[in-house]
Every structure is written in structure tokens, then in C-alpha cells.
Design a protein around this motif. Structure first.
Motif, PDB file in Angstrom:
ATOM      1  N   GLY A 165       0.934  -1.175   0.058  1.00 24.67           N
ATOM      2  CA  GLY A 165       0.166  -0.081   0.002  1.00 24.67           C
ATOM      3  C   GLY A 165       0.784   1.345  -0.178  1.00 24.67           C
ATOM      4  O   GLY A 165       0.433   2.068  -0.384  1.00 24.67           O
ATOM      5  N   LEU A 166       1.944   1.068   0.522  1.00 19.85           N
ATOM      6  CA  LEU A 166       2.860   2.359   0.537  1.00 19.85           C
ATOM      7  C   LEU A 166       3.513   2.684  -0.858  1.00 19.85           C
ATOM      8  O   LEU A 166       3.766   4.102  -0.938  1.00 19.85           O
ATOM      9  CB  LEU A 166       3.917   1.962   1.682  1.00 19.85           C
ATOM     10  CG  LEU A 166       3.832   2.044   3.227  1.00 19.85           C
ATOM     11  CD1 LEU A 166       5.188   1.600   3.671  1.00 19.85           C
ATOM     12  CD2 LEU A 166       3.265   3.395   3.480  1.00 19.85           C
ATOM     13  N   ILE A 167       3.245   1.973  -1.773  1.00 19.46           N
ATOM     14  CA  ILE A 167       3.752   2.274  -2.868  1.00 19.46           C
ATOM     15  C   ILE A 167       2.775   2.266  -4.116  1.00 19.46           C
ATOM     16  O   ILE A 167       2.843   2.024  -5.296  1.00 19.46           O
ATOM     17  CB  ILE A 167       4.924   1.193  -3.525  1.00 19.46           C
ATOM     18  CG1 ILE A 167       4.377  -0.278  -3.442  1.00 19.46           C
ATOM     19  CG2 ILE A 167       6.020   1.186  -2.697  1.00 19.46           C
ATOM     20  CD1 ILE A 167       5.299  -1.488  -4.019  1.00 19.46           C
ATOM     21  N   GLY A 168       1.645   2.132  -3.588  1.00 23.75           N
ATOM     22  CA  GLY A 168       0.483   2.338  -4.276  1.00 23.75           C
ATOM     23  C   GLY A 168      -0.375   1.056  -4.803  1.00 23.75           C
ATOM     24  O   GLY A 168      -1.133   1.166  -5.800  1.00 23.75           O
ATOM     25  N   ILE A 169       0.129  -0.030  -4.239  1.00 18.73           N
ATOM     26  CA  ILE A 169      -0.516  -1.165  -4.776  1.00 18.73           C
ATOM     27  C   ILE A 169      -1.453  -1.958  -3.843  1.00 18.73           C
ATOM     28  O   ILE A 169      -1.341  -1.977  -2.539  1.00 18.73           O
ATOM     29  CB  ILE A 169       0.692  -2.499  -4.966  1.00 18.73           C
ATOM     30  CG1 ILE A 169       1.551  -1.758  -6.118  1.00 18.73           C
ATOM     31  CG2 ILE A 169      -0.009  -3.844  -5.431  1.00 18.73           C
ATOM     32  CD1 ILE A 169       2.734  -2.807  -6.121  1.00 18.73           C
ATOM     33  N   HIS A 170      -2.750  -2.214  -3.972  1.00 16.07           N
ATOM     34  CA  HIS A 170      -3.620  -2.759  -3.355  1.00 16.07           C
ATOM     35  C   HIS A 170      -3.034  -4.277  -2.710  1.00 16.07           C
ATOM     36  O   HIS A 170      -2.948  -4.996  -3.640  1.00 16.07           O
ATOM     37  CB  HIS A 170      -4.797  -3.027  -3.946  1.00 16.07           C
ATOM     38  CG  HIS A 170      -5.980  -3.028  -2.994  1.00 16.07           C
ATOM     39  ND1 HIS A 170      -6.380  -4.310  -2.304  1.00 16.07           N
ATOM     40  CD2 HIS A 170      -7.116  -2.392  -2.839  1.00 16.07           C
ATOM     41  CE1 HIS A 170      -7.502  -4.057  -1.594  1.00 16.07           C
ATOM     42  NE2 HIS A 170      -7.750  -2.888  -1.494  1.00 16.07           N
ATOM     43  N   GLY A 171      -3.057  -4.510  -1.703  1.00 16.91           N
ATOM     44  CA  GLY A 171      -2.573  -5.736  -0.928  1.00 16.91           C
ATOM     45  C   GLY A 171      -3.512  -6.792  -1.123  1.00 16.91           C
ATOM     46  O   GLY A 171      -4.491  -6.878  -1.420  1.00 16.91           O
ATOM     47  N   PRO A 172      -3.286  -7.968  -0.451  1.00 18.94           N
ATOM     48  CA  PRO A 172      -3.982  -9.193  -0.427  1.00 18.94           C
ATOM     49  C   PRO A 172      -5.056  -9.087   0.340  1.00 18.94           C
ATOM     50  O   PRO A 172      -6.108 -10.081   0.280  1.00 18.94           O
ATOM     51  CB  PRO A 172      -2.954 -10.317  -0.188  1.00 18.94           C
ATOM     52  CG  PRO A 172      -1.908  -9.463   1.037  1.00 18.94           C
ATOM     53  CD  PRO A 172      -1.753  -8.048   0.225  1.00 18.94           C
ATOM     54  N   LEU A 173      -5.296  -8.192   1.327  1.00 13.70           N
ATOM     55  CA  LEU A 173      -6.370  -8.216   2.153  1.00 13.70           C
ATOM     56  C   LEU A 173      -7.587  -7.668   1.497  1.00 13.70           C
ATOM     57  O   LEU A 173      -7.577  -6.654   0.725  1.00 13.70           O
ATOM     58  CB  LEU A 173      -6.254  -7.481   3.512  1.00 13.70           C
ATOM     59  CG  LEU A 173      -4.928  -8.078   4.365  1.00 13.70           C
ATOM     60  CD1 LEU A 173      -4.670  -7.275   5.656  1.00 13.70           C
ATOM     61  CD2 LEU A 173      -5.091  -9.694   4.656  1.00 13.70           C
ATOM     62  N   ARG A 174      -8.821  -8.148   1.959  1.00 16.68           N
ATOM     63  CA  ARG A 174     -10.232  -7.518   1.370  1.00 16.68           C
ATOM     64  C   ARG A 174     -11.062  -7.197   2.767  1.00 16.68           C
ATOM     65  O   ARG A 174     -11.021  -7.775   3.760  1.00 16.68           O
ATOM     66  CB  ARG A 174     -10.956  -8.814   0.707  1.00 16.68           C
ATOM     67  CG  ARG A 174     -10.204  -8.970  -0.722  1.00 16.68           C
ATOM     68  CD  ARG A 174     -10.104  -7.923  -1.818  1.00 16.68           C
ATOM     69  NE  ARG A 174      -9.408  -8.335  -2.715  1.00 16.68           N
ATOM     70  CZ  ARG A 174      -8.130  -8.247  -3.136  1.00 16.68           C
ATOM     71  NH1 ARG A 174      -7.265  -7.529  -1.984  1.00 16.68           N
ATOM     72  NH2 ARG A 174      -7.496  -8.426  -4.283  1.00 16.68           N
ATOM     73  N   PHE A 175     -11.566  -5.955   2.363  1.00 16.89           N
ATOM     74  CA  PHE A 175     -12.472  -5.504   3.530  1.00 16.89           C
ATOM     75  C   PHE A 175     -14.011  -5.551   3.148  1.00 16.89           C
ATOM     76  O   PHE A 175     -14.506  -5.540   1.758  1.00 16.89           O
ATOM     77  CB  PHE A 175     -12.149  -4.128   3.882  1.00 16.89           C
ATOM     78  CG  PHE A 175     -10.773  -3.878   4.211  1.00 16.89           C
ATOM     79  CD1 PHE A 175     -10.621  -3.523   5.228  1.00 16.89           C
ATOM     80  CD2 PHE A 175      -9.820  -3.705   3.323  1.00 16.89           C
ATOM     81  CE1 PHE A 175      -9.120  -3.546   5.750  1.00 16.89           C
ATOM     82  CE2 PHE A 175      -8.327  -3.581   3.516  1.00 16.89           C
ATOM     83  CZ  PHE A 175      -8.202  -3.399   4.739  1.00 16.89           C
ATOM     84  N   SER A 176     -14.887  -5.581   4.194  1.00  8.10           N
ATOM     85  CA  SER A 176     -16.417  -5.714   3.972  1.00  8.10           C
ATOM     86  C   SER A 176     -16.772  -4.304   3.538  1.00  8.10           C
ATOM     87  O   SER A 176     -18.021  -4.416   3.153  1.00  8.10           O
ATOM     88  CB  SER A 176     -17.148  -6.286   5.178  1.00  8.10           C
ATOM     89  OG  SER A 176     -16.903  -5.425   6.444  1.00  8.10           O
ATOM     90  N   SER A 177     -16.171  -3.264   3.804  1.00 11.52           N
ATOM     91  CA  SER A 177     -16.801  -1.978   3.442  1.00 11.52           C
ATOM     92  C   SER A 177     -15.829  -1.243   2.617  1.00 11.52           C
ATOM     93  O   SER A 177     -14.553  -1.117   2.696  1.00 11.52           O
ATOM     94  CB  SER A 177     -16.550  -1.135   4.982  1.00 11.52           C
ATOM     95  OG  SER A 177     -16.985   0.141   4.537  1.00 11.52           O
ATOM     96  N   GLU A 178     -16.342  -1.052   1.552  1.00  6.16           N
ATOM     97  CA  GLU A 178     -15.612  -0.091   0.451  1.00  6.16           C
ATOM     98  C   GLU A 178     -15.003   1.271   0.982  1.00  6.16           C
ATOM     99  O   GLU A 178     -13.910   1.692   0.754  1.00  6.16           O
ATOM    100  CB  GLU A 178     -16.421   0.350  -0.550  1.00  6.16           C
ATOM    101  CG  GLU A 178     -15.865   0.973  -1.771  1.00  6.16           C
ATOM    102  CD  GLU A 178     -15.041  -0.301  -2.596  1.00  6.16           C
ATOM    103  OE1 GLU A 178     -13.864   0.246  -3.084  1.00  6.16           O
ATOM    104  OE2 GLU A 178     -14.974  -1.379  -2.328  1.00  6.16           O
ATOM    105  N   ARG A 179     -15.576   1.883   1.924  1.00  8.87           N
ATOM    106  CA  ARG A 179     -15.231   2.855   2.564  1.00  8.87           C
ATOM    107  C   ARG A 179     -14.035   2.819   3.356  1.00  8.87           C
ATOM    108  O   ARG A 179     -12.975   3.574   3.293  1.00  8.87           O
ATOM    109  CB  ARG A 179     -16.167   3.808   3.545  1.00  8.87           C
ATOM    110  CG  ARG A 179     -15.711   5.133   4.271  1.00  8.87           C
ATOM    111  CD  ARG A 179     -16.755   5.413   5.332  1.00  8.87           C
ATOM    112  NE  ARG A 179     -16.185   6.542   5.856  1.00  8.87           N
ATOM    113  CZ  ARG A 179     -15.358   6.503   6.976  1.00  8.87           C
ATOM    114  NH1 ARG A 179     -15.012   5.396   7.377  1.00  8.87           N
ATOM    115  NH2 ARG A 179     -14.842   7.478   7.560  1.00  8.87           N
TER     116      ARG A 179
END
Length: 613
Positions: A165-179
Motif C-alpha cells: 500500500g505504501l507504493i500504491g498497490i492494493h494488497g492481498p487483504l479484502r474489506f467488507s466496507s468499501e469506505r
């Protein structure tokens, strides 16, 4: 005020970070969304975290009254007020930041210290600090939002998500909330951009190197040493290459110093006319106040200590300098038995000596001495600041004296094995007889044989290097030896220096410095109190690393005169920081150093040594 302001700014930084990563009040968000899009609120939260990190970094500079830190904090607090309102109508945090901002503006006169000299290495340090802080904040953010994570989320996955995330890549984790997912992504990316921009700025800005002695400074200091060098045995060490100097308004006195970890550390007494000392000392203190450095002195004499006390500093005795009067020195008597036996043992092993001024050595031999000293030292850190010159064999130091020990006969002018003295000399009289020629450096051509000599030529096994102490004295600068040589060689060389003193027109020798000598001596006396004994026990324990007790015992066996030396400091609360600065300056405390392109530098040195066609 600076200390309190720094503490409040640090707390404000923590509040900003916590506020940025925690959810906002829903009713306040609804009001904001009627005015601004939701993305603006989430980006403001990300910027709030970054502002908090920067406030944490600037708090230390604010405590040191740095003007640049004050400007940065004022700017960040003003930004923080706006961000708290935009991200969720956080009026409580905004009011606190505004109050702190107002207080800093009113107290702006307390923050006038100039910035410290910097190099581009600071970019690496700040980059590593920001990267570590960003990772910690990112992990804390994921921990606080753990209830919104989908599927397994081990620590390794969280760490990978933060770093990516520090270099702008979305990591492997997923969240239930888009916000929540968007907020985490924005915060991590903003912190990554901050780290990159800061490192690039610090790396590309022009460095501000620490000042060094100029050619004019050195010329004027040597003139002062010629006129007033007899006053202080440490005066010549002011010419070290890592020191700078501040002058009195009249130019008749100066103070040599080095800045170490925010401590402006002077060594020895001021150079020059003691009537001009106050002017140099006042200028020294003015510069220290201008940069918010802590003024301190290491190794001054009693006369110097009184001069520093008159301007408000406190003097504390912390050791003694061992001084030998060569006119009264003798190897006779029970107290000198150990030295006498050590010298006799070395002489029976066939060692001889030669004492000579550096001006009487050919340049190539001076170069060999320097290389041999470096080889004997090996990878060990060169210690010394207040009582070390840090160089040997330089043309500008031609008045220095070197005493060399060789392991074979044949010098002609050295000591003859068996009696421990040059022919016709008395080690206690200061008149070496035929040793005059050795002391004056008029030995034959074979005297120049170095450590690689072959055949019957003598081989160099140890040396002492002395710097001038006025016109009739010498101060020990360097003592190195071949580790494979016989024990007692240093004793032999010191006694040899005494024997050669007459031919060198020298009356006194300053040897090593003994830290807390009086405490060690009192602690072993009959009737010493429990506090004295325990303090001595602590010093003996510390001697495992700092050679406190062993250095005292080595000096004491020559029955020297003890001259107390002092440290001077402004307040007791500054002593821990000054102690660390002293250890760092004397190289007892060495921080890891990074070098750029070591292989390239080695190749450059080899190319430089290769003779041209």
C-alpha cells in the motif's frame, strides 16, 4: 517554554494519528457529505495521519529551539485545523490545534536557534524513520479495522498489505466496507508518497558540512602556540582535523571545539593570552546559544576551569594527567622496581631505540611510520579527541617527536642491551651523554630501516608519537606496537623518551590521561568509606570496556606528577547528554557508519597508488 511546547506538539501529533485512523461520527459525516464528496473526507483523514507523523518528528527540533522546526510546526498545525474540520467536523481536535498554534505564535521569540550542519546521510536516516513509522501506523490501522477484514489475515499478510500500500498497490487483504478499504489505501499511499518526497528533497538539497579549520585558522593557532604553548600540554591537540575554532574579538585567544550530538564540546584550555580568554569564551557561548547547542568542556586545567566557571559553567574534576619531570626521573628505588625489571628484560632481548624529531626524518620514512602505525592498529577504532592529534608524519607537524623500538642491534645511537641506557647516560639526569645524537635524530642511514627490512637491519616493533608542549615539553599522542613483540616494550619506550629528552631540549613529558584517578586511589586506601569503595568498584567494572583502572596503573608505575583535569557544563541535567557526547568524541562510543560504494573506493585508491608510465 521549548520543552513544554515540544511535549504538547508530540501529544498533538499522536492525537492527529489516532484521529485519522479512527471512524468519524456518522451524523457529522452526513453534514460534511452535503458540502464535500466522501472522497475528500477520506483523503483529509489520510493527510491528518501524515501531519501527525511530521509533528512527532519535529517535536525534538522544537525542544532545541530550532527556528526551522518552529516554522514547520506552525504550518502543520494550521493545516491540521483545516483537515480536522474537513475529515469529519472534529471541532475538538481543531480547537486544540488552534490553541497550540496561538501559543507558539506568541512564544515565537523563544525559537531562534539556527539549524545544525547537515549531510545527505540525513536523507537515509529520515527515510528509514518514516518508513518504519508508516509500517507501524499501517499495522495499527489494520488492527483497529480487523472487524471489517474478510477471510484469514495473518500478520505476514497484513505486513505485505501495508508495504504494498505504501507504493500504491492494493494488497492481498479484502474489506467488507468499501469506505474502510478506500481509507486504508489512501492513508498508506499518502504516507508512502511523504516518505519518497522527503527522502528525495533531503538527498538533493545542498549539504551544509560541519566547519573545519581553515588555513588561516591553523596559521594563527600555530602563532599562539609559539607564544603561549607552554601553558597547556593539550594545546597542540587543538590542531586536530575534526575541530573548528572560535576567536576572541582581539584575535589573541581562541577555543577549539567540535559539535557532537548537539553538544558544543571544547577540549583543553583556550589557546592564547589568558587575558583574552573571556572574549573567546563569550563568543563560544554565543554560538552555542545561537544553535541551541549545549556548551561543554573536556580536559581543561584548573586555570581553564576557573575561567569557565566565571561565565556560569560548573567545573567537575574527572581525572588526572600524568606528567614526568625528566630532570628528576630515575629508575632507582623500590617504587620503580617493576619498570626497571621490564626495561631490563626488553634490553636483554636485544631491543634498541631511536628518538628523533619528525623534521629530521626523510619523507619516505615518515610515510612508512604512518602506514605501519595504521597496520598495527588494524580494524580497531582510533580513539582520542582531547589528547590525540589523529595523524602522524604530516609535513606541518615536523616539530613532533617519534620514539621507535627495534628488535635488533645495529643502530649505533640507541641504548645498549644490558644496562638500559645509552653509553655514558644517567636516566635520572636528563643528560643522555652519547644518546644526544639519537635524541637529536642524527643516526646513520641504517636507522631508517622499516618493518620489512631484511638481513641484519633492525626491525621496527613499536613507536611513541609526541606532540610539542611549548618549547620544553612533549605530550604523548600515539602509542602503538606489534602485538607479537615482547611485553614491557611500552615501558621501555617511555624510559627511552626520558633518556633522549636532553638531546631534544625537553624537560617534561605528558603521558596518558587517567580517568577518575583520585577516586581509584582513594578507594583502595585503608579506611576508605563504603561510597568511595563502591565507586571504585564501579570504575574497575567499567574498565572491562574503557581501560580506566589499567590506564591509571600503567601511568602510576612511572611515579609521575598528577595534574588534575576538569569537565565544565552548564547544568546537572545536561550531564548524561554531555557524557554520551564525550564518549562519542573520544571514540569509546562508535555508531555504525555507512559508506557508499566501498569497492569503487578501493579501486580508486589502487589506481591512485599505481605509478604513472
Amino acid at each position: 517554554m521549548p520543552t513544554a511546547a515540544a511535549a504538547l506538539v508530540f501529544i498533538a501529533g499522536l492525537i492527529d494519528i489516532v484521529s485519522g485512523v479512527t471512524p468519524e461520527w456518522r451524523d457529522r459525516l452526513d453534514v460534511i457529505r452535503q458540502i464535500l464528496p466522501g472522497a475528500a473526507s477520506r483523503q483529509a483523514a489520510a493527510f491528518t495521519v501524515v501531519v501527525g507523523l511530521l509533528l512527532l518528528l519535529l517535536a525534538r527540533g522544537l525542544r532545541r529551539r530550532k527556528r526551522r522546526a518552529w516554522l514547520g510546526v506552525v504550518t502543520l498545525l494550521g493545516t491540521s485545523i483545516v483537515l480536522h474540520v474537513v475529515k469529519g467536523l472534529d471541532f475538538e481536535e481543531a480547537v486544540a490545534s488552534a490553541a497550540l498554534l496561538l501559543g507558539l505564535v506568541l512564544a515565537r521569540g523563544d525559537f531562534r536557534a539556527k539549524g545544525d550542519p547537515t549531510t545527505r546521510w540525513r536523507a537515509l536516516w529520515v527515510g528509514l524513520t518514516l518508513a518504519a513509522a508508516s509500517i507501524m501506523v499501517g499495522l495499527a490501522l489494520l488492527r483497529m479495522g480487523a472487524g471489517r477484514l474478510l477471510g484469514p489475515h495473518p500478520l505476514t499478510a497484513q505486513l505485505a498489505h501495508v508495504v504494498e500500500g505504501l507504493i500504491g498497490i492494493h494488497g492481498p487483504l479484502r474489506f467488507s466496507s468499501e469506505r474502510v478499504s478506500d481509507l486504508v489505501t489512501r492513508i498508506l499511499l499518502t504516507m508512502g508518497l511523504l516518505t519518497i518526497v522527503t527522502v528525495v528533497y533531503l538527498a538533493l538539497r545542498p549539504p551544509e558540512p560541519r566547519p573545519r579549520l581553515s588555513a588561516d585558522d591553523i596559521e594563527r593557532m600555530r602563532a599562539l602556540l609559539t607564544r603561549h604553548g607552554d601553558a597547556d600540554s593539550l594545546g597542540y591537540f587543538a590542531l586536530r582535523g575534526d575541530k573548528t575554532v572560535v576567536w576572541s574579538p582581539t584575535g589573541k585567544a581562541c577555543v577549539a571545539y567540535r559539535v557532537v550530538s548537539g553538544v558544543m564540546l571544547a577540549s583543553g584550555d583556550p589557546l592564547g593570552d589568558n587575558e583574552a580568554w573571556p572574549g573567546a569564551i563569550r563568543e563560544f557561548l554565543r554560538i552555542a546559544a545561537e544553535h541551541a547547542w549545549i556548551p561543554a568542556v573536556i580536559g581543561c586545567s584548573e586555570t581553564g576551569g576557573k575561567a569557565w566557571e566565571r561565565v556560569g559553567l560548573t567545573a567537575l574534576e574527572f581525572g588526572d594527567e600524568a606528567i614526568i619531570d625528566v630532570r628528576t626521573f630515575t629508575l632507582e628505588g623500590r617504587d620503580m622496581r617493576n619498570v626497571r625489571q621490564a626495561v631490563g628484560r626488553v634490553e636483554r632481548a636485544g631491543y634498541t631505540y631511536r628518538a628523533v624529531r619528525m623534521s629530521d626524518l626523510p619523507p619516505e620514512e615518515g610515510k612508512r611510520l604512518r602506514e605501519q602505525a595504521e597496520a598495527w592498529r588494524g580494524a580497531e577504532t582510533e580513539r582520542g579527541f582531547s589528547m590525540a592529534l589523529g595523524r602522524i608524519g604530516e609535513p606541518s607537524d615536523d616539530s613532533c617527536v617519534v620514539v621507535m623500538a627495534f628488535d635488533r642491534d645495529g643502530l649505533g645511537n640507541g641504548g645498549s642491551p644490558g644496562d638500559g641506557s645509552p653509553a655514558g647516560s644517567d636516566p635520572g639526569s636528563g643528560n643522555p651523554g652519547s644518546g644526544d645524537s639519537a635524541g637529536a635524530g642524527s643516526g646513520g642511514a641504517r636507522d631508517t630501516a622499516g618493518p620489512e627490512s631484511a638481513g641484519n637491519d633492525p626491525r621496527l616493533r613499536a613507536l611513541l608519537h609526541f606532540v610539542p608542549w611549548g618549547h620544553r615539553g612533549l605530550s604523548l599522542d600515539l602509542m602503538v606496537r606489534d602485538r607479537a613483540a615482547d611485553n614491557g616494550l611500552n615501558d621501555f619506550l617511555i624510559v627511552s623518551a626520558v633518556r633522549a629528552a636532553g638531546g631534544l631540549n625537553v624537560d617534561r613529558l605528558s603521558l596518558n590521561f587517567a580517568f577518575f584517578r583520585s577516586a581509584l586511589e582513594r578507594g583502595q586506601r585503608l579506611g576508605a568509606g563504603p561510597v568511595t569503595r563502591r565507586f571504585r568498584g564501579l570504575l574497575v567494572f567499567l574498565s572491562r570496556w574503557f581501560q580506566i583502572d589499567s590506564l591509571y596503573r600503567f601511568n602510576a608505575k612511572f611515579q609521575p606528577q598528577w595534574s588534575p583535569r576538569y569537565i565544565c557544563f552548564p547544568a546537572n541535567r545536561d550531564l548524561p547528554r554531555i557524557a554520551l557526547a564525550m564518549l562519542e568524541a573520544e571514540a569509546f562510543l562508535v555508531w555504525p557508519r555507512l559508506t557508499t560504494f566501498p569497492a569503487t573506493r578501493r579501486l580508486a585508491r589502487l589506481a591512485h597508488r599505481r605509478p604513472s608510465c
